[in-house]
Design a protein around this motif. Structure first.
Motif, mmCIF file in Angstrom:
data_model
loop_
_atom_site.group_PDB
_atom_site.id
_atom_site.type_symbol
_atom_site.label_atom_id
_atom_site.label_comp_id
_atom_site.label_asym_id
_atom_site.label_seq_id
_atom_site.Cartn_x
_atom_site.Cartn_y
_atom_site.Cartn_z
ATOM 1 N N TRP A 1 0.822 -1.207 0.000
ATOM 2 C CA TRP A 1 0.000 0.000 0.000
ATOM 3 C C TRP A 1 0.857 1.257 0.000
ATOM 4 C CZ3 TRP A 1 -4.371 1.826 -1.345
ATOM 5 C CH2 TRP A 1 -4.834 3.034 -0.828
ATOM 6 N N ILE B 1 1.759 1.949 -3.696
ATOM 7 C CA ILE B 1 0.723 2.242 -4.710
ATOM 8 C C ILE B 1 -0.345 3.206 -4.204
ATOM 9 C CG2 ILE B 1 1.060 0.033 -5.857
ATOM 10 C CD1 ILE B 1 -1.467 -0.949 -4.430
ATOM 11 N N ARG B 2 -0.169 3.800 -3.067
ATOM 12 C CA ARG B 2 -1.165 4.676 -2.468
ATOM 13 C C ARG B 2 -1.457 5.887 -3.343
ATOM 14 N NH1 ARG B 2 -1.001 7.989 3.155
ATOM 15 N NH2 ARG B 2 -3.146 8.649 2.990
ATOM 16 N N ASN B 3 -0.440 6.466 -3.937
ATOM 17 C CA ASN B 3 -0.641 7.693 -4.724
ATOM 18 C C ASN B 3 -1.478 7.441 -5.986
ATOM 19 O OD1 ASN B 3 1.234 6.241 -6.129
ATOM 20 N ND2 ASN B 3 2.803 7.852 -6.157
ATOM 21 N N LYS B 4 -1.629 6.197 -6.422
ATOM 22 C CA LYS B 4 -2.476 5.885 -7.579
ATOM 23 C C LYS B 4 -3.957 5.947 -7.225
ATOM 24 C CE LYS B 4 0.710 2.666 -9.802
ATOM 25 N NZ LYS B 4 0.878 1.272 -10.226
ATOM 26 N N TYR B 5 -4.319 5.628 -5.998
ATOM 27 C CA TYR B 5 -5.718 5.492 -5.600
ATOM 28 C C TYR B 5 -6.239 6.637 -4.741
ATOM 29 C CZ TYR B 5 -4.970 0.810 -7.327
ATOM 30 O OH TYR B 5 -4.675 -0.249 -8.111
ATOM 31 N N VAL B 6 -5.360 7.341 -4.071
ATOM 32 C CA VAL B 6 -5.797 8.445 -3.228
ATOM 33 C C VAL B 6 -5.482 9.747 -3.939
ATOM 34 C CG1 VAL B 6 -5.480 9.574 -1.011
ATOM 35 C CG2 VAL B 6 -5.407 7.109 -1.150
ATOM 36 N N GLU B 7 -6.525 10.532 -4.176
ATOM 37 C CA GLU B 7 -6.329 11.839 -4.815
ATOM 38 C C GLU B 7 -6.321 12.914 -3.744
ATOM 39 O OE1 GLU B 7 -9.153 12.441 -7.859
ATOM 40 O OE2 GLU B 7 -8.780 10.503 -8.762
#
Length: 107
Positions: free
Chosen positions: A92, A95-101
């Protein structure tokens, strides 16, 4: 009666037997431990380590707890580094920056 290999009977009296056993063990004859002889072995690093850390119960207990604590910290940090290197890109935190805007401002 004890027989020797030459089949000659040998008689022991109780006093002689007790005296013989006591002569074999200095602890039994005097009731005290024999004096420690100093020699070159006393200057060996393992002897100093033993006398410093493991001779008394409380120092041994403290040494074991400190070594266990240090081992746990070292082992956990090493295993975390190995886990992170083997699973790079799948965790997480990767890859967090891909899903959290918007980053951290979700309140």
């Amino acid at each position: 009666m004890v027989r020797t290999p030459a089949t000659q009977p040998v008689r022991f009296s109780c006093r002689k037997l007790i005296a013989h056993v006591r002569s074999l063990s200095p602890t039994l004859s005097t009731g005290k431990l024999p004096r420690r002889q100093t020699n070159d072995v006393d200057s060996h690093p393992n002897t100093r380590l033993y006398s410093t850390l493991f001779r008394k119960n409380y120092t041994m207990l403290a040494t074991v707890f400190a070594a266990g604590f240090a081992w746990e910290i070292g082992f956990n940090s090493t295993m975390d580094k190995i886990w992170d290197s083997n699973n790079r890109g799948r965790q997480w935190k990767d890859i967090r920056n891909k899903y959290v805007e918007g980053g951290e401002d979700e309140e």
